[in-house]
Design an enzyme around this catalytic site. Structure first.
Site, PDB file in Angstrom:
ATOM      1  N   GLU A  37      57.475  46.888  54.061  1.00 36.38           N
ATOM      2  CA  GLU A  37      56.082  46.768  54.510  1.00 36.38           C
ATOM      3  C   GLU A  37      55.975  47.292  55.931  1.00 36.38           C
ATOM      4  O   GLU A  37      56.760  46.894  56.807  1.00 36.38           O
ATOM      5  CB  GLU A  37      55.582  45.317  54.428  1.00 36.38           C
ATOM      6  CG  GLU A  37      54.081  45.259  54.746  1.00 36.38           C
ATOM      7  CD  GLU A  37      53.466  43.860  54.658  1.00 36.38           C
ATOM      8  OE1 GLU A  37      54.170  42.907  54.250  1.00 36.38           O
ATOM      9  OE2 GLU A  37      52.291  43.733  55.034  1.00 36.38           O
ATOM     10  N   GLU A  63      57.289  46.064  62.387  1.00 37.36           N
ATOM     11  CA  GLU A  63      56.132  45.644  63.187  1.00 37.36           C
ATOM     12  C   GLU A  63      56.362  46.065  64.635  1.00 37.36           C
ATOM     13  O   GLU A  63      57.429  45.814  65.191  1.00 37.36           O
ATOM     14  CB  GLU A  63      55.948  44.126  63.075  1.00 37.36           C
ATOM     15  CG  GLU A  63      54.898  43.534  63.970  1.00 37.36           C
ATOM     16  CD  GLU A  63      53.516  44.196  63.850  1.00 37.36           C
ATOM     17  OE1 GLU A  63      52.988  44.331  62.738  1.00 37.36           O
ATOM     18  OE2 GLU A  63      52.984  44.606  64.899  1.00 37.36           O
ATOM     19  N   ASP A 113      45.861  50.126  61.367  1.00 37.87           N
ATOM     20  CA  ASP A 113      44.805  50.446  62.342  1.00 37.87           C
ATOM     21  C   ASP A 113      44.210  51.811  61.988  1.00 37.87           C
ATOM     22  O   ASP A 113      44.950  52.778  61.842  1.00 37.87           O
ATOM     23  CB  ASP A 113      45.402  50.479  63.757  1.00 37.87           C
ATOM     24  CG  ASP A 113      46.005  49.123  64.121  1.00 37.87           C
ATOM     25  OD1 ASP A 113      45.309  48.105  63.955  1.00 37.87           O
ATOM     26  OD2 ASP A 113      47.179  49.089  64.541  1.00 37.87           O
ATOM     27  N   LYS A 117      38.682  57.143  66.528  1.00 39.35           N
ATOM     28  CA  LYS A 117      38.353  58.252  67.443  1.00 39.35           C
ATOM     29  C   LYS A 117      39.300  59.419  67.173  1.00 39.35           C
ATOM     30  O   LYS A 117      40.510  59.215  67.051  1.00 39.35           O
ATOM     31  CB  LYS A 117      38.511  57.812  68.896  1.00 39.35           C
ATOM     32  CG  LYS A 117      37.479  56.792  69.291  1.00 39.35           C
ATOM     33  CD  LYS A 117      37.562  56.470  70.760  1.00 39.35           C
ATOM     34  CE  LYS A 117      36.512  55.413  71.092  1.00 39.35           C
ATOM     35  NZ  LYS A 117      36.854  54.577  72.215  1.00 39.35           N
TER      36      LYS A 117
HETATM   37  C1  LIG Z   1      45.268  45.717  61.591  1.00 36.17           C
HETATM   38  S1  LIG Z   1      46.842  44.978  61.603  1.00 36.17           S
HETATM   39  C2  LIG Z   1      47.149  44.544  59.891  1.00 36.17           C
HETATM   40  C3  LIG Z   1      48.276  43.553  59.771  1.00 36.17           C
HETATM   41  C4  LIG Z   1      48.618  43.152  58.310  1.00 36.17           C
HETATM   42  N1  LIG Z   1      49.104  44.296  57.561  1.00 36.17           N
HETATM   43  C5  LIG Z   1      47.404  42.564  57.648  1.00 36.17           C
HETATM   44  O1  LIG Z   1      46.821  43.226  56.785  1.00 36.17           O
HETATM   45  O2  LIG Z   1      47.050  41.421  58.011  1.00 36.17           O
HETATM   46  C6  LIG Z   1      47.917  46.377  61.794  1.00 36.17           C
HETATM   47  C7  LIG Z   1      49.337  45.949  62.099  1.00 36.17           C
HETATM   48  O3  LIG Z   1      50.175  47.093  62.152  1.00 36.17           O
HETATM   49  C8  LIG Z   1      50.944  47.058  63.350  1.00 36.17           C
HETATM   50  N2  LIG Z   1      51.182  48.464  63.721  1.00 36.17           N
HETATM   51  C9  LIG Z   1      50.244  49.347  64.130  1.00 36.17           C
HETATM   52  N3  LIG Z   1      50.794  50.555  64.347  1.00 36.17           N
HETATM   53  C10 LIG Z   1      52.112  50.419  64.041  1.00 36.17           C
HETATM   54  C11 LIG Z   1      53.203  51.313  64.079  1.00 36.17           C
HETATM   55  N4  LIG Z   1      53.029  52.591  64.456  1.00 36.17           N
HETATM   56  N5  LIG Z   1      54.428  50.863  63.733  1.00 36.17           N
HETATM   57  C12 LIG Z   1      54.592  49.563  63.347  1.00 36.17           C
HETATM   58  N6  LIG Z   1      53.592  48.660  63.299  1.00 36.17           N
HETATM   59  C13 LIG Z   1      52.360  49.088  63.631  1.00 36.17           C
HETATM   60  C14 LIG Z   1      50.073  46.312  64.322  1.00 36.17           C
HETATM   61  O4  LIG Z   1      50.795  45.759  65.399  1.00 36.17           O
HETATM   62  C15 LIG Z   1      49.463  45.246  63.435  1.00 36.17           C
HETATM   63  O5  LIG Z   1      50.300  44.127  63.305  1.00 36.17           O
END
Ligand SMILES: C[S@@+](CC[C@H](N)C(=O)[O-])C[C@H]1O[C@@H](n2cnc3c(N)ncnc32)[C@H](O)[C@@H]1O
Length: 225
Positions: A37, A63, A113, A117
């Site tokens: 994941e 993460e 995320d 933009k």
């Molecule tokens: C919007 S949150 C969604 C978290 C979880 N998947 C959920 O649906 O509740 C996006 C997650 O991805 C992590 N994240 C964002 N960019 C990442 C990257 N390049 N590598 C690893 N983790 C990343 C963020 O820190 C965050 O915990």
């Protein structure tokens, strides 16, 4: 760059103490299959699946945010989930430099995320340049699961997946059969937001690179360019 850390049960290592590429079967022996994941957040899905499959499946979570990494690491410890391998670091870096290729029966990416933009779009986990890295984690026949509440990003991801010759894409019409999988999804469902969900199966090797991806660009560019 954020220093990479890796945790399993009570053990934790910096990347410098790990032989590369990562030998998953040495770190978590006896797994029949692995699932990954990316961006686990608070780890609801990873930890639930790990508890359900404790005897057979290894769950590798990635993460980038230290606070979430520590939270999920500590929950996995408390629950005795020794089949969880958790990595703090940037997903695309870890995939390209640390993880082996072609080992995962499933890759899960839930509500990444969207970086709406255009100047931030390079940070997206999913675009035409990064798709081969992400899907390269899968064994032939392995499945990528993706969900987003962001319609524009969801449509773009679906287009990238659908135009990939090494993948077969299916939009999933309803909710997951096991209910909302993550904290974000539970919030969005409760708020009545529509969610796009997709499943893509990795076909057998042969045409596994996206024609518009980085490898395609490099292959198509003459040295003089
Ligand atoms: C919007 S949150 C969604 C978290 C979880 N998947 C959920 O649906 O509740 C996006 C997650 O991805 C992590 N994240 C964002 N960019 C990442 C990257 N390049 N590598 C690893 N983790 C990343 C963020 O820190 C965050 O915990």
């Amino acid at each position: 760059m954020i220093p990479v850390r890796i945790a399993r049960g009570e053990r934790e290592w910096p990347l410098s103490e790990i032989d590369l590429p990562l030998d998953l079967d040495r770190l978590v022996p006896g797994r029949e299959a692995w699932e990954v994941e990316l961006g686990v957040g608070k780890g609801a899905y990873l930890l639930r699946r790990a508890a359900e499959e404790v005897e057979s499946v290894g769950l590798l979570g990635i993460e980038i945010v230290s606070k979430y990494y520590r939270l999920v690491r500590d929950r996995a410890r408390k629950r005795g989930l020794t089949n969880v391998l958790l990595m703090r670091g940037e997903a695309l870096y870890l995939i390209s430099a640390v993880l082996p290729a072609g080992f995962a029966a499933a890759v899960h990416v839930y509500h990444p995320d969207p970086w709406p933009k255009s100047r931030h779009s390079k940070r997206r986990l999913f675009d035409v340049d990064s798709i081969d890295l992400v899907t390269g984690l899968l064994v032939a026949g392995g499945r990528l699961y993706f969900a987003t509440d962001h319609p524009h990003y969801g449509e773009q991801v679906a287009e990238v997946l659908d135009s990939h010759p090494g993948l077969e894409l299916r939009a999933l019409p309803g909710p997951w059969p096991d209910g909302p999988r993550t904290n974000y999804e539970a919030k969005f469902v409760a708020a009545g937001k529509p969610i796009l969900r997709y499943e893509a199966v990795r076909l057998a090797p042969g045409s596994l690179v996206h024609p518009a991806g980085v490898s395609g660009v490099v292959a198509a560019t003459s040295p003089r360019d």
